[in-house]
Each structure stands twice: as structure tokens, then as C-alpha cells.
Design a protein around this motif. Structure first.
Motif, PDB file in Angstrom:
ATOM      1  N   ARG A   8      -2.911   1.935  -3.021  1.00  0.00           N
ATOM      2  CA  ARG A   8      -4.161   1.909  -2.864  1.00  0.00           C
ATOM      3  C   ARG A   8      -4.109   0.920  -1.630  1.00  0.00           C
ATOM      4  NH1 ARG A   8      -5.886  -3.139  -6.451  1.00  0.00           N
ATOM      5  NH2 ARG A   8      -4.187  -4.403  -6.392  1.00  0.00           N
ATOM      6  N   LEU A   9      -5.515   0.895  -1.087  1.00  0.00           N
ATOM      7  CA  LEU A   9      -5.523  -0.216   0.035  1.00  0.00           C
ATOM      8  C   LEU A   9      -6.026  -1.509  -0.183  1.00  0.00           C
ATOM      9  CD1 LEU A   9      -7.632   2.717   1.607  1.00  0.00           C
ATOM     10  CD2 LEU A   9      -5.909   1.546   2.954  1.00  0.00           C
ATOM     11  N   VAL A  10      -5.391  -2.495   0.250  1.00  0.00           N
ATOM     12  CA  VAL A  10      -5.597  -3.952  -0.076  1.00  0.00           C
ATOM     13  C   VAL A  10      -5.608  -4.767   1.351  1.00  0.00           C
ATOM     14  CG1 VAL A  10      -4.529  -3.579  -2.460  1.00  0.00           C
ATOM     15  CG2 VAL A  10      -3.218  -4.509  -0.415  1.00  0.00           C
ATOM     16  N   ALA A  11      -6.605  -5.621   1.135  1.00  0.00           N
ATOM     17  CA  ALA A  11      -6.558  -6.725   2.309  1.00  0.00           C
ATOM     18  C   ALA A  11      -6.095  -7.931   1.778  1.00  0.00           C
ATOM     19  CB  ALA A  11      -8.301  -6.905   2.373  1.00  0.00           C
ATOM     20  N   TYR A  18      -9.186  -1.006  -2.448  1.00  0.00           N
ATOM     21  CA  TYR A  18      -9.917   0.151  -2.263  1.00  0.00           C
ATOM     22  C   TYR A  18      -9.013   1.434  -2.803  1.00  0.00           C
ATOM     23  CZ  TYR A  18     -12.640  -2.535   0.879  1.00  0.00           C
ATOM     24  OH  TYR A  18     -13.296  -3.512   1.349  1.00  0.00           O
ATOM     25  N   ALA A  19      -9.705   2.479  -3.498  1.00  0.00           N
ATOM     26  CA  ALA A  19      -8.958   3.606  -3.906  1.00  0.00           C
ATOM     27  C   ALA A  19      -8.158   4.123  -2.680  1.00  0.00           C
ATOM     28  CB  ALA A  19     -10.095   4.873  -4.409  1.00  0.00           C
ATOM     29  N   GLY A  30     -14.179  -6.616   6.958  1.00  0.00           N
ATOM     30  CA  GLY A  30     -13.641  -6.845   8.505  1.00  0.00           C
ATOM     31  C   GLY A  30     -12.095  -7.237   8.453  1.00  0.00           C
ATOM     32  N   ALA A  31     -11.391  -7.278   7.136  1.00  0.00           N
ATOM     33  CA  ALA A  31     -10.127  -7.717   7.339  1.00  0.00           C
ATOM     34  C   ALA A  31      -9.143  -6.602   7.599  1.00  0.00           C
ATOM     35  CB  ALA A  31      -9.993  -8.594   5.999  1.00  0.00           C
ATOM     36  N   LEU A  32      -8.017  -7.079   7.922  1.00  0.00           N
ATOM     37  CA  LEU A  32      -6.563  -6.070   8.074  1.00  0.00           C
ATOM     38  C   LEU A  32      -6.543  -5.504   6.727  1.00  0.00           C
ATOM     39  CD1 LEU A  32      -4.261  -7.958  10.301  1.00  0.00           C
ATOM     40  CD2 LEU A  32      -5.440  -5.600  10.919  1.00  0.00           C
ATOM     41  N   LEU A  33      -6.085  -4.531   6.532  1.00  0.00           N
ATOM     42  CA  LEU A  33      -5.626  -3.674   5.194  1.00  0.00           C
ATOM     43  C   LEU A  33      -4.055  -3.504   5.441  1.00  0.00           C
ATOM     44  CD1 LEU A  33      -8.631  -0.962   4.701  1.00  0.00           C
ATOM     45  CD2 LEU A  33      -8.176  -3.124   3.367  1.00  0.00           C
ATOM     46  N   ASP A  34      -3.519  -3.426   4.099  1.00  0.00           N
ATOM     47  CA  ASP A  34      -2.245  -3.132   3.916  1.00  0.00           C
ATOM     48  C   ASP A  34      -2.207  -1.892   2.789  1.00  0.00           C
ATOM     49  OD1 ASP A  34      -0.888  -4.819   6.008  1.00  0.00           O
ATOM     50  OD2 ASP A  34      -0.736  -6.235   4.506  1.00  0.00           O
ATOM     51  N   VAL A 194      -2.473  -0.378  15.008  1.00  0.00           N
ATOM     52  CA  VAL A 194      -2.239  -1.463  14.791  1.00  0.00           C
ATOM     53  C   VAL A 194      -3.204  -1.657  13.454  1.00  0.00           C
ATOM     54  CG1 VAL A 194      -3.093  -3.669  15.804  1.00  0.00           C
ATOM     55  CG2 VAL A 194      -2.174  -1.927  17.399  1.00  0.00           C
ATOM     56  N   TRP A 195      -4.421  -1.389  13.486  1.00  0.00           N
ATOM     57  CA  TRP A 195      -5.141  -1.752  12.320  1.00  0.00           C
ATOM     58  C   TRP A 195      -4.849  -0.933  10.957  1.00  0.00           C
ATOM     59  CZ3 TRP A 195      -8.978  -5.221  11.218  1.00  0.00           C
ATOM     60  CH2 TRP A 195      -9.553  -5.910  12.399  1.00  0.00           C
ATOM     61  N   ASN A 196      -4.574   0.541  11.243  1.00  0.00           N
ATOM     62  CA  ASN A 196      -4.570   1.592  10.227  1.00  0.00           C
ATOM     63  C   ASN A 196      -3.134   1.351   9.501  1.00  0.00           C
ATOM     64  OD1 ASN A 196      -4.297   3.689   8.616  1.00  0.00           O
ATOM     65  ND2 ASN A 196      -6.268   4.279   9.887  1.00  0.00           N
ATOM     66  N   PRO A 197      -3.084   0.911   8.257  1.00  0.00           N
ATOM     67  CA  PRO A 197      -1.750   0.760   7.575  1.00  0.00           C
ATOM     68  C   PRO A 197      -0.960   1.939   7.374  1.00  0.00           C
ATOM     69  CG  PRO A 197      -3.689   0.489   5.870  1.00  0.00           C
ATOM     70  CD  PRO A 197      -4.214   0.705   7.268  1.00  0.00           C
ATOM     71  N   PHE A 198      -1.464   3.007   7.483  1.00  0.00           N
ATOM     72  CA  PHE A 198      -0.744   4.464   7.397  1.00  0.00           C
ATOM     73  C   PHE A 198       0.110   4.395   8.201  1.00  0.00           C
ATOM     74  CE2 PHE A 198      -4.285   4.956   4.511  1.00  0.00           C
ATOM     75  CZ  PHE A 198      -3.917   5.514   3.413  1.00  0.00           C
ATOM     76  N   PHE A 199      -0.243   4.243   9.331  1.00  0.00           N
ATOM     77  CA  PHE A 199       0.752   4.309  10.515  1.00  0.00           C
ATOM     78  C   PHE A 199       2.073   3.393  10.335  1.00  0.00           C
ATOM     79  CE2 PHE A 199       2.700   3.643  14.874  1.00  0.00           C
ATOM     80  CZ  PHE A 199       2.310   4.867  15.465  1.00  0.00           C
ATOM     81  N   LEU A 200       2.259   2.237   9.672  1.00  0.00           N
ATOM     82  CA  LEU A 200       3.293   1.438   9.389  1.00  0.00           C
ATOM     83  C   LEU A 200       3.958   2.017   8.259  1.00  0.00           C
ATOM     84  CD1 LEU A 200       1.641  -2.034   9.223  1.00  0.00           C
ATOM     85  CD2 LEU A 200       2.660  -0.908  11.227  1.00  0.00           C
ATOM     86  N   HIS A 201       3.321   3.066   7.392  1.00  0.00           N
ATOM     87  CA  HIS A 201       4.331   3.531   6.381  1.00  0.00           C
ATOM     88  C   HIS A 201       4.756   4.746   6.783  1.00  0.00           C
ATOM     89  CE1 HIS A 201       3.484   0.983   3.004  1.00  0.00           C
ATOM     90  NE2 HIS A 201       2.809   0.637   3.546  1.00  0.00           N
ATOM     91  N   GLY A 202       4.354   5.116   8.166  1.00  0.00           N
ATOM     92  CA  GLY A 202       5.121   6.218   8.841  1.00  0.00           C
ATOM     93  C   GLY A 202       6.550   5.775   9.457  1.00  0.00           C
ATOM     94  N   THR A 203       6.297   4.506  10.232  1.00  0.00           N
ATOM     95  CA  THR A 203       7.355   3.979  10.754  1.00  0.00           C
ATOM     96  C   THR A 203       8.510   3.269  10.069  1.00  0.00           C
ATOM     97  OG1 THR A 203       6.053   1.625  11.241  1.00  0.00           O
ATOM     98  CG2 THR A 203       6.109   3.237  12.727  1.00  0.00           C
ATOM     99  N   LYS A 204       7.910   2.942   8.753  1.00  0.00           N
ATOM    100  CA  LYS A 204       9.044   2.511   7.679  1.00  0.00           C
ATOM    101  C   LYS A 204      10.072   3.388   7.586  1.00  0.00           C
ATOM    102  CE  LYS A 204       7.028   3.953   3.259  1.00  0.00           C
ATOM    103  NZ  LYS A 204       6.289   3.602   2.117  1.00  0.00           N
ATOM    104  N   THR A 205       9.702   4.672   7.796  1.00  0.00           N
ATOM    105  CA  THR A 205      10.886   5.907   7.624  1.00  0.00           C
ATOM    106  C   THR A 205      12.236   5.443   8.617  1.00  0.00           C
ATOM    107  OG1 THR A 205       9.867   7.415   9.331  1.00  0.00           O
ATOM    108  CG2 THR A 205       9.388   7.407   6.820  1.00  0.00           C
ATOM    109  N   PHE A 206      11.874   4.707   9.739  1.00  0.00           N
ATOM    110  CA  PHE A 206      12.998   4.432  10.530  1.00  0.00           C
ATOM    111  C   PHE A 206      14.193   3.501   9.604  1.00  0.00           C
ATOM    112  CE2 PHE A 206      15.372   1.115  13.202  1.00  0.00           C
ATOM    113  CZ  PHE A 206      15.586   1.763  14.300  1.00  0.00           C
ATOM    114  N   ALA A 207      13.618   2.717   8.744  1.00  0.00           N
ATOM    115  CA  ALA A 207      14.638   1.838   8.082  1.00  0.00           C
ATOM    116  C   ALA A 207      15.387   2.869   6.988  1.00  0.00           C
ATOM    117  CB  ALA A 207      13.836   0.704   7.228  1.00  0.00           C
TER     118      ALA A 207
END
Ligand SMILES: *Cc1c(COP(=O)(O)O)cnc(C)c1O
Length: 384
Positions: A8-11, A18-19, A30-34, A194-207
Motif C-alpha cells: 500500500r502507499l504510505v506517507a 492509501y490502497a 502533499g507529502a512524499l509517498l513510500d 523523484v516523487w513516485n515511489p514505484f520508480f524506487l521499487h524498480g531500481t531496487k532490483t539493482f540490489a
């Protein structure tokens, strides 16, 4: 719809939640989401799939895994590289379809946008994130507007336009471009790296990929660029998840590299670092971010500290890499210049270090040609 991993999405700053199928890129206030996610790793299942980011399907936040957008983003090679007499592991992420590691984040983010039924996105970028988002939008049939600063490399603009994206040139600074995109995003979906947390869950596949290629023996230290921190923050998530799942025995220290000429994190953490400027032009255009939105998260993620590199060191390292057969962007050379500095000043004997080549040299061929001619001048005037 069935999700791949449950999430789920959380700030983190305000606790709003959010669902998974909420079409949000920031919270109502207006806060950043993870993402709050429960990744699952099934080594048998993983081994039976082709190499690449999609083999970790149960660890990714996908609403509709069967409708993800694939463009042949296979696992990138991990090669040993001898730098100043010491060997480091280097992941060749410049070999992705659009020519940079940004494809990891864009593939996941645009797959998510398509699953949400979104028909148009906006994005802003100094180049490579725009190329990656425009590429996956083309594949997904999603209309996309990319906001770019006036001084973006012409070859990156041509690449973005070739995918059929609409280019919006914004005069002024990189921050002016971000502000213009933010305004446009009020009425569409913001596919922001930068804002959208789904991007970071794509780049995590580097690790994930790095650890699997090392037989799950995590390196001691990973040296990464620190512009907006999309790879740094992705790695922070990825290594932490692997450790929590018991797949690796320790979380590597992460070292962030900035160009001294544009080093807001270094100025914030170690004011008075010689040569460090909060903002300014640098050869490393991909990390020239004066006000990173996720700065606080980046400082927390850089558990191995920060390294600042001079313009002369970037040019020198670019020449070295080209001479070893690696034609990469100046920004990629900045990261390797950071590795060299880390090796010289801070590495322990026997420390296992991994790093990355982020962007393809063909994206900046004119600039590279000019830089290599400039070498003698840079030697005598190191602050250029
Ligand atoms: C985006 C980019 C970086 C820096 O990544 P951040 O996520 O902004 O820290 C480094 N190298 C290249 C080639 C890039 O495109």
C-alpha cells in the motif's frame, strides 16, 4: 486485481495511507509517498525465470503482473574492474534498452500506470529519466509530456522525441523545470522518478541482481551516484528487503557520490568541505541536482558516507574508462572517480566493493569529445 507482492502507499512523514490502486503520486496533504510492501522471494521460482528484474516478480509492487511492459531488460553484466591496482565489481547498467539504469524504475512505474488505466503522464528530467519514461510509455500506448531544462543534451532530446513524447522545454534551472512539471501534474499522473515511489521499487532490483550474481554474498560497500538518489534509495530498500528475508547476511554500506561543483548533501552534512558548492554547473549533468526532494532519505541511506569529486577527477576518470573499453557518460565517470577516491582515502584492505556504470556514452558523445580535448587545460586548472 491481484497484486504481486501485497503493498500500500504510505506517507512516512504524516502517516497517511492509501490502497495499492489509488492513482496517487503524493499524499492528500502533499507529502512524499513510500510503499509499505511485503516482498516474497522464492529462489526456486526465480531460478526458473530468465535473468533480469522480472524474475523477482513476487517482490515487486505490480497490480497486474501479466500485463507488465517488457522491452528486453535483462540482467546487466557484473564485471571485475581493476582501478588503481584494486579490484571492484562493476554492474554495467548503461546497457539497458534506453541506455541507462533508469529503465529499471520506468519499467515498473509505467507498468503500474498502465494497470491503473492511466492514459497520459507528465514527467520532468535532465535527460535519462525522460528517455526511460518516454520509452516505456511508447510501449504501453500512454501519452507522455516530458519537461526538460533548456540545456539538456541534444541527443537525449532527440531520443525522447523519437519515442513520440511531447517535449516541454523550460527556461531556467532544473528546479524551474520540476516546478513546471509539478504544476502540470495537478491534472494528470506524475510519472516522476523523484516523487513516485514505484520508480524506487524498480531500481531496487539493482540490489537483488547484484547479490544474486555474487551468490548472495553481499559486498561490504556499494558506491552509487547521489543526484536525486533514485539508485541509492532503491538500493537501500533492496538490500534491506534481502536481509530481512535472510538471503544476505549483512546490509552493505552505501556511499553516495556527488560532484563537488553541485554537492548539496556534502554541504549539508560536512559544511566547509574544501571545494564543495551547494549548486553549480558540472560535467556530471546527471547528478547536478541542487535541491533533491528526498534529501533527508538520501542522507539516511548513505550509511557509508559521501564522496565529492572534482571536475578534473571526472575528466581524468572518463579518459581512463574509455581507455579500458567502457564508453560511458561523464556522470558515470563521476561515480567511478568517487570509487577511486574512496579506495585511496577510506577503503579497508580486502573490502569488497561494488559500483555501477549508469549511462551510455552515445548519449553524450559530443560532450565527451570536448572533454577529452580539454584534458590538458583541466590539469592546469583543476577547478574548471
Ligand atoms: C539519473 C542518473 C544518475 C544519478 O541518479 P540519481 O537517481 O539522480 O541519483 C547517474 N548517472 C546517470 C547516467 C543518470 O542518468
Amino acid at each position: 486485481m491481484k497484486a504481486s507482492a501485497s503493498f500500500r502507499l504510505v506517507a512516512p512523514d504524516t502517516g497517511e495511507a492509501y490502497a495499492p490502486d489509488a492513482p496517487r503520486w503524493r499524499s492528500a496533504s502533499g507529502a512524499l509517498l513510500d510503499l509499505d510492501i511485503q516482498p516474497v522471494f522464492d529462489p526456486d521460482l526465480m531460478r526458473r525465470r530468465p535473468p533480469g528484474m522480472w524474475r523477482y516478480l513476487e517482490a515487486l509492487p505490480l497490480l497486474d503482473p501479466d500485463r507488465r511492459i517488457e522491452l528486453g531488460e535483462t540482467a546487466t553484466p557484473l564485471v571485475p574492474l581493476r582501478l588503481d591496482g584494486q579490484e571492484v565489481h562493476v554492474k554495467l547498467d548503461y546497457l539497458f534498452p534506453s541506455g541507462s539504469y533508469k529503465d529499471r524504475g520506468a519499467a515498473l512505474l509505467i507498468s503500474h500506470a498502465r494497470a491503473l488505466g492511466i492514459g497520459q503522464v507528465v514527467q520532468d528530467s535532465s535527460g535519462n529519466a525522460g528517455c526511460a519514461v518516454a520509452q516505456y510509455c511508447a510501449a504501453a500506448g500512454i501519452a507522455c509530456d516530458i519537461f526538460v531544462p533548456g540545456d539538456t543534451s541534444p541527443s537525449k532530446l532527440r531520443q525522447i522525441a523519437a519515442y513520440g513524447a511531447q517535449i516541454r522545454l523550460v527556461p531556467g534551472t532544473r528546479e524551474d523545470t520540476a516546478a513546471a512539471a509539478l504544476q502540470a501534474a495537478a491534472s494528470t499522473y506524475y510519472a516522476s522518478h523523484v516523487w513516485n515511489p514505484f520508480f524506487l521499487h524498480g531500481t531496487k532490483t539493482f540490489a537483488y541482481e547484484l547479490c544474486e550474481q555474487l551468490d548472495w554474498q553481499a559486498p561490504d560497500t556499494v558506491v552509487l551516484p547521489a543526484g536525486n538518489g533514485t539508485l541509492l534509495l532503491g538500493c537501500e530498500i533492496g538490500f534491506r528487503e534481502l536481509y530481512a528475508a535472510g538471503l544476505i547476511g549483512h546490509v552493505p554500506a552505501l556511499v553516495g557520490v556527488q560532484a563537488l561543483a553541485c554537492a548539496p548533501l556534502i554541504v549539508a552534512q560536512a559544511p566547509g568541505t574544501p571545494g564543495a558548492q551547494p549548486a553549480g554547473p558540472t560535467l556530471a549533468e546527471g547528478i547536478a541536482i541542487a535541491a533533491p526532494r528526498r534529501q533527508a532519505q538520501m542522507l539516511a541511506a548513505a550509511t557509508g558516507g559521501l564522496v565529492g569529486v572534482s571536475e578534473a577527477a571526472i575528466a581524468d576518470t572518463l579518459r581512463l574508462l574509455c581507455g579500458m573499453g567502457y564508453f560511458v557518460e561523464p556522470t558515470s565517470a563521476a561515480v567511478i572517480a568517487g570509487v577511486r577516491q574512496y579506495l585511496a582515502e577510506r577503503a579497508r584492505p580486502g573490502e569488497r566493493i561494488a559500483t555501477v556504470l549508469t549511462g551510455h556514452g552515445l548519449k553524450a558523445a559530443d560532450k565527451i569529445a570536448k572533454m577529452l580535448e580539454m584534458k590538458d587545460m583541466l590539469d592546469t586548472h583543476p577547478q574548471i
